[in-house]
Design a protein around this motif. Structure first.
Motif, PDB file in Angstrom:
ATOM      1  N   ASP A  53      96.887 -12.759 -41.073  1.00 43.62           N
ATOM      2  CA  ASP A  53      97.396 -11.433 -41.444  1.00 43.62           C
ATOM      3  C   ASP A  53      96.686 -10.312 -40.697  1.00 43.62           C
ATOM      4  N   GLY A  54      95.775 -10.678 -39.786  1.00 37.66           N
ATOM      5  CA  GLY A  54      95.058  -9.684 -39.003  1.00 37.66           C
ATOM      6  C   GLY A  54      93.943  -8.984 -39.753  1.00 37.66           C
ATOM      7  N   LEU A  55      93.428  -9.623 -40.809  1.00 40.43           N
ATOM      8  CA  LEU A  55      92.381  -9.017 -41.630  1.00 40.43           C
ATOM      9  C   LEU A  55      91.050  -9.735 -41.442  1.00 40.43           C
ATOM     10  N   THR A  56      89.990  -8.955 -41.270  1.00 41.45           N
ATOM     11  CA  THR A  56      88.644  -9.523 -41.268  1.00 41.45           C
ATOM     12  C   THR A  56      88.252  -9.810 -42.723  1.00 41.45           C
ATOM     13  N   PRO A  57      87.207 -10.604 -42.945  1.00 38.41           N
ATOM     14  CA  PRO A  57      86.785 -10.882 -44.328  1.00 38.41           C
ATOM     15  C   PRO A  57      86.495  -9.624 -45.141  1.00 38.41           C
ATOM     16  N   HIS A  58      85.825  -8.647 -44.513  1.00 41.87           N
ATOM     17  CA  HIS A  58      85.480  -7.434 -45.257  1.00 41.87           C
ATOM     18  C   HIS A  58      86.722  -6.612 -45.554  1.00 41.87           C
ATOM     19  N   GLU A  59      87.659  -6.560 -44.637  1.00 46.00           N
ATOM     20  CA  GLU A  59      88.902  -5.822 -44.885  1.00 46.00           C
ATOM     21  C   GLU A  59      89.685  -6.459 -46.032  1.00 46.00           C
ATOM     22  N   LEU A  60      89.704  -7.785 -46.060  1.00 47.64           N
ATOM     23  CA  LEU A  60      90.373  -8.488 -47.144  1.00 47.64           C
ATOM     24  C   LEU A  60      89.662  -8.223 -48.473  1.00 47.64           C
ATOM     25  N   PHE A  61      88.329  -8.232 -48.448  1.00 43.67           N
ATOM     26  CA  PHE A  61      87.542  -7.960 -49.661  1.00 43.67           C
ATOM     27  C   PHE A  61      87.853  -6.567 -50.203  1.00 43.67           C
ATOM     28  N   THR A  62      87.878  -5.578 -49.314  1.00 40.19           N
ATOM     29  CA  THR A  62      88.151  -4.193 -49.724  1.00 40.19           C
ATOM     30  C   THR A  62      89.538  -4.062 -50.330  1.00 40.19           C
ATOM     31  N   MET A  63      90.523  -4.712 -49.706  1.00 39.62           N
ATOM     32  CA  MET A  63      91.902  -4.638 -50.197  1.00 39.62           C
ATOM     33  C   MET A  63      92.042  -5.317 -51.557  1.00 39.62           C
ATOM     34  N   GLU A  64      91.406  -6.469 -51.714  1.00 37.79           N
ATOM     35  CA  GLU A  64      91.519  -7.236 -52.951  1.00 37.79           C
ATOM     36  C   GLU A  64      90.774  -6.579 -54.120  1.00 37.79           C
ATOM     37  N   HIS A  65      89.719  -5.819 -53.810  1.00 39.01           N
ATOM     38  CA  HIS A  65      88.860  -5.265 -54.868  1.00 39.01           C
ATOM     39  C   HIS A  65      89.051  -3.763 -55.069  1.00 39.01           C
ATOM     40  N   LYS A  66      90.095  -3.216 -54.471  1.00 38.70           N
ATOM     41  CA  LYS A  66      90.344  -1.777 -54.611  1.00 38.70           C
ATOM     42  C   LYS A  66      90.545  -1.399 -56.079  1.00 38.70           C
ATOM     43  N   GLU A  67      91.299  -2.194 -56.805  1.00 38.88           N
ATOM     44  CA  GLU A  67      91.557  -1.907 -58.219  1.00 38.88           C
ATOM     45  C   GLU A  67      90.282  -2.050 -59.042  1.00 38.88           C
ATOM     46  N   LEU A  68      89.445  -3.031 -58.701  1.00 35.27           N
ATOM     47  CA  LEU A  68      88.196  -3.240 -59.444  1.00 35.27           C
ATOM     48  C   LEU A  68      87.243  -2.068 -59.239  1.00 35.27           C
ATOM     49  N   VAL A  69      87.236  -1.497 -58.044  1.00 36.39           N
ATOM     50  CA  VAL A  69      86.404  -0.320 -57.776  1.00 36.39           C
ATOM     51  C   VAL A  69      86.853   0.858 -58.646  1.00 36.39           C
ATOM     52  N   THR A  70      88.168   1.055 -58.739  1.00 35.27           N
ATOM     53  CA  THR A  70      88.708   2.136 -59.566  1.00 35.27           C
ATOM     54  C   THR A  70      88.367   1.928 -61.037  1.00 35.27           C
ATOM     55  N   GLU A  71      88.520   0.688 -61.506  1.00 35.19           N
ATOM     56  CA  GLU A  71      88.192   0.379 -62.906  1.00 35.19           C
ATOM     57  C   GLU A  71      86.694   0.543 -63.157  1.00 35.19           C
ATOM     58  N   GLY A  72      85.879   0.159 -62.169  1.00 35.52           N
ATOM     59  CA  GLY A  72      84.434   0.314 -62.307  1.00 35.52           C
ATOM     60  C   GLY A  72      84.027   1.768 -62.386  1.00 35.52           C
ATOM     61  N   GLU A  73      84.685   2.612 -61.606  1.00 31.98           N
ATOM     62  CA  GLU A  73      84.412   4.052 -61.648  1.00 31.98           C
ATOM     63  C   GLU A  73      84.738   4.632 -63.019  1.00 31.98           C
ATOM     64  N   LYS A  74      85.879   4.244 -63.582  1.00 29.12           N
ATOM     65  CA  LYS A  74      86.272   4.738 -64.910  1.00 29.12           C
ATOM     66  C   LYS A  74      85.285   4.276 -65.973  1.00 29.12           C
ATOM     67  N   TRP A  75      84.870   3.014 -65.889  1.00 24.15           N
ATOM     68  CA  TRP A  75      83.930   2.480 -66.877  1.00 24.15           C
ATOM     69  C   TRP A  75      82.588   3.193 -66.803  1.00 24.15           C
ATOM     70  N   LEU A  76      82.100   3.413 -65.592  1.00 24.34           N
ATOM     71  CA  LEU A  76      80.818   4.100 -65.418  1.00 24.34           C
ATOM     72  C   LEU A  76      80.878   5.530 -65.928  1.00 24.34           C
ATOM     73  N   LYS A  77      81.952   6.232 -65.604  1.00 22.42           N
ATOM     74  CA  LYS A  77      82.068   7.622 -66.043  1.00 22.42           C
ATOM     75  C   LYS A  77      82.166   7.712 -67.563  1.00 22.42           C
ATOM     76  N   GLY A  78      82.909   6.800 -68.172  1.00 23.17           N
ATOM     77  CA  GLY A  78      83.018   6.805 -69.619  1.00 23.17           C
ATOM     78  C   GLY A  78      81.680   6.520 -70.293  1.00 23.17           C
ATOM     79  N   THR A  79      80.966   5.519 -69.792  1.00 19.64           N
ATOM     80  CA  THR A  79      79.652   5.166 -70.334  1.00 19.64           C
ATOM     81  C   THR A  79      78.656   6.303 -70.132  1.00 19.64           C
ATOM     82  N   THR A  80      78.695   6.895 -68.948  1.00 15.57           N
ATOM     83  CA  THR A  80      77.774   7.974 -68.613  1.00 15.57           C
ATOM     84  C   THR A  80      78.006   9.204 -69.488  1.00 15.57           C
ATOM     85  N   ASN A  81      79.255   9.562 -69.686  1.00 23.05           N
ATOM     86  CA  ASN A  81      79.565  10.732 -70.521  1.00 23.05           C
ATOM     87  C   ASN A  81      79.066  10.550 -71.949  1.00 23.05           C
TER      88      ASN A  81
END
Length: 299
Positions: A113-141
């Motif tokens: 598919d023309g993707l390096t391992p890191h590019e594939l990792f970033t694409m696959e974990h984009k949603e997890l990064v967003t969810e992690g940001e929401k969880w951190l902000k909620g906990t922090t607040n």
């Protein structure tokens, strides 16, 4: 877990199994990496230089072992980790570990598919990064609200000391002394010190949690930066709660003595309960952050 241990023993008894591949040209180590089985993966360290013949193998879609790590783990495999942000950290740690195992020339190889391992990792974990940001902000607040409340309480307590102030006039100057009535008592000094520590710790906690809120939340920040800030904020918050409780309990030792000594003792016993409750509720999170951030060999 039991099946994993059985496979480890089986491979040790029949070493030739490490060379067997499935229909997709994947060895048992490729499947192990994809499904995050650390016990089997660690056998790569035992086979020595032979691992350099296994790790570069590519499947039918030109994915090498590092590409397989780039795919997101199943939710069931991450359920034992406290918080989405720490789940993202676990994935980053796993990717980093396998990356160090792969020959340098294969780390940037592209799949079909023309993707390096890191590019594939970033694409696959984009949603997890967003969810992690929401969880951190909620906990922090939530933690910031508690820290701000503690800071307000102990700040006010610093100027309303137990026993009040000496309102008599000084014979020399004719002005009021304004000295705390019990300033010479050891328990009063303990109260003042504990109250001050609680104020400084709560203020530090607020600043640390504020730095989390203003972070970039980049993918790499979940590896060390954000978890270290989180544990620092939780530790300072715990310190502020503990010292606030100490100051509250000690203040009764200043006021009550002799026959009424049982009153401050009873209050101190009950004062320990919030501290123990905090430890119990946050224990799993503390352990996960510390073990992943400070005790992991991958960091």
């Amino acid at each position: 877990m039991g099946n994993t241990k059985f496979l480890v023993e089986l491979i040790r008894q029949y070493p030739d199994l490490i060379w067997k591949v499935n229909d997709n040209n994947q060895t048992i180590f490729h499947i192990t990496v994809k499904h995050r089985h650390e016990d089997i993966y660690n056998l790569l360290y035992e086979i020595g230089a032979m691992k350099d013949l296994i790790t570069p193998l590519r499947d039918g879609h030109e994915n090498n072992m590092l590409h397989l790590v780039g795919t997101r783990a199943k939710q069931k495999q991450l359920e034992d980790v406290s918080g989405v942000a720490l789940q993202m950290q676990r994935e980053l740690l796993w990717f980093k570990e396998v990356k160090n195992m792969i020959p340098l020339s294969y780390r940037e190889r592209k799949n079909e598919d023309g993707l390096t391992p890191h590019e594939l990792f970033t694409m696959e974990h984009k949603e997890l990064v967003t969810e992690g940001e929401k969880w951190l902000k909620g906990t922090t607040n939530q933690c910031m609200v508690v820290a701000a409340l503690i800071a307000t309480i102990v700040y006010a307590a610093a100027f309303t000391v137990p026993g009040g102030y000496d309102q008599t006039n000084d014979k020399t100057t004719g002005q009021r002394n304004g000295i705390p009535v019990f300033h010479s008592k050891v328990t009063f000094i303990v109260f003042v010190v504990a109250d001050a520590i609680s104020l400084f710790a709560s203020c530090a906690s607020i600043l640390i949690f504020l730095s989390i809120l203003t972070s970039r939340y980049a993918e790499r920040d979940f590896l060390e930066s954000l978890p270290k800030k989180l544990i620092s904020g939780l530790v300072t918050l715990f310190l502020s709660i503990t010292t606030m409780t100490v100051a509250f309990g000690i203040s009764f030792f200043v006021l009550y003595h002799k026959g009424l000594l049982w009153v401050p003792i009873l209050i101190c016993v009950f004062g320990v309960l919030p501290v123990l409750l905090y430890v119990k509720l946050q224990y799993a999170l503390f352990i996960d952050v510390i073990s992943s951030t400070y005790a992991s060999r991958f960091v």
